[in-house]
Design an enzyme around this catalytic site. Sequence first.
Site, PDB file in Angstrom:
ATOM      1  N   TYR A   1      -1.112 -89.331  61.164  1.00  0.00           N
ATOM      2  CA  TYR A   1      -2.316 -88.835  61.834  1.00  0.00           C
ATOM      3  C   TYR A   1      -3.209 -89.992  62.264  1.00  0.00           C
ATOM      4  O   TYR A   1      -3.656 -90.061  63.415  1.00  0.00           O
ATOM      5  CB  TYR A   1      -3.076 -87.897  60.895  1.00  0.00           C
ATOM      6  CG  TYR A   1      -4.384 -87.398  61.469  1.00  0.00           C
ATOM      7  CD1 TYR A   1      -4.418 -86.626  62.625  1.00  0.00           C
ATOM      8  CD2 TYR A   1      -5.596 -87.693  60.848  1.00  0.00           C
ATOM      9  CE1 TYR A   1      -5.620 -86.159  63.150  1.00  0.00           C
ATOM     10  CE2 TYR A   1      -6.807 -87.227  61.366  1.00  0.00           C
ATOM     11  CZ  TYR A   1      -6.801 -86.466  62.514  1.00  0.00           C
ATOM     12  OH  TYR A   1      -7.992 -86.017  63.029  1.00  0.00           O
TER      13      TYR A   1
ATOM     14  N   ASN B   1     -15.839 -86.177  57.521  1.00  0.00           N
ATOM     15  CA  ASN B   1     -15.429 -84.811  57.215  1.00  0.00           C
ATOM     16  C   ASN B   1     -16.488 -83.836  57.734  1.00  0.00           C
ATOM     17  O   ASN B   1     -17.561 -83.688  57.150  1.00  0.00           O
ATOM     18  CB  ASN B   1     -15.244 -84.650  55.704  1.00  0.00           C
ATOM     19  CG  ASN B   1     -14.117 -85.509  55.183  1.00  0.00           C
ATOM     20  OD1 ASN B   1     -12.963 -85.120  55.210  1.00  0.00           O
ATOM     21  ND2 ASN B   1     -14.455 -86.707  54.729  1.00  0.00           N
TER      22      ASN B   1
END
Length: 369
Positions: free
Chosen positions: A103, A132
């Site tokens: 990723y 996040n």
Amino acid sequence: MKILVTGSNGFVGKNLIAELKNQQEHEIYAFDRDTPKEFLVDYCKKAEFVFHLAGVNRPENTEEFMEGNFGFTSELLDLLKLSKNTCPIMLSSSVQAELNNPYGESKRAGEELLRSYAKETGASVYIYRFANLYGKWSRPNYNTVVATFCYKIARGEEVNVIDPSVSIDFCYIDDVVHELLRCLKGKPTLKNGFGFVPEIDPLTIGELKELIVSFKESRKTLALPKLDRRIEKNLYSTYLSFLSEDQFSYPLKMNVDNRGSFTEFLRTPDRGQVSVNISKPGITKGNHWHHTKNEKFMVVSGTGVIRFRRIDSEEIIEYFVSGEKLEVVDIPVGYTHNIENLGESDMVTIMWVNEPFDPEKPDTYYVEV
């Protein structure tokens, strides 16, 4: 402006487009995986700014990382070059671009491709490595641990935490959107060459679970979260967005007798509690005083009178109140007081007290007015 948003049905895309529509001054070209590709060709000709939010973060095969995060970026840039459109581009990347995993590597490849494009065309590019993210419209088991915890805890499902001490930097979606709007105006917040959102809140996984569980339990405890703490305030809003549509309401305990009822609504550790008092016609409630506890009464329906008498005086003071004219009556300390319903229907009073009731220290003394 004419604004192209890729990944328009994704978490960030939905929130950004919602706010752009609120501004009512932009033409938005929304593109997602289900949008016909020929639309993208036309959008790349007309766009005056591109928010490139499309990407892949949880594919079935690791090969899809590079295809979604590098391949589509390459396709988008080729279409812009074909149209000779050098409008500014914002790229949604990730802090994981610093890591050597499939990723992170795919995100880093997309960043490098965009930098090369900027050198070749002179276009302004802004690369954001997001932390996040959390907030409404995120997907459980996909976007963020916050979404997963909120979804499961709201439905009474078990949440397992392997290491509650792990700390994560969280960033709220509204703060992300506000930063992207600054970027749209050519005033991005930059650090070490990357765009970033300044409002970051660290929290351990254990604390996250504890907070969200407390939000669920608040329907029983009636306790509000600490709204002066940014992450707690934002997490509570996020939690509410994950309630199922048959969970929006919840019952309160009504203390009912022949005089009417008294129902506590909200309580906080430092801002007191709010209750609803219903008095039947002709009923008088109260006849007590406090050393330190103070209250505010507001009659919202019906008519009545609030009476006061300082405990060392014989003089009675009266305030006539009505739901026809909303006003707040302060209940000072040292005055015994009561409230009587003078009307022919129930009188409803909103009552605030500066501290939650503590049966060990009630600070309430019965004395007739």
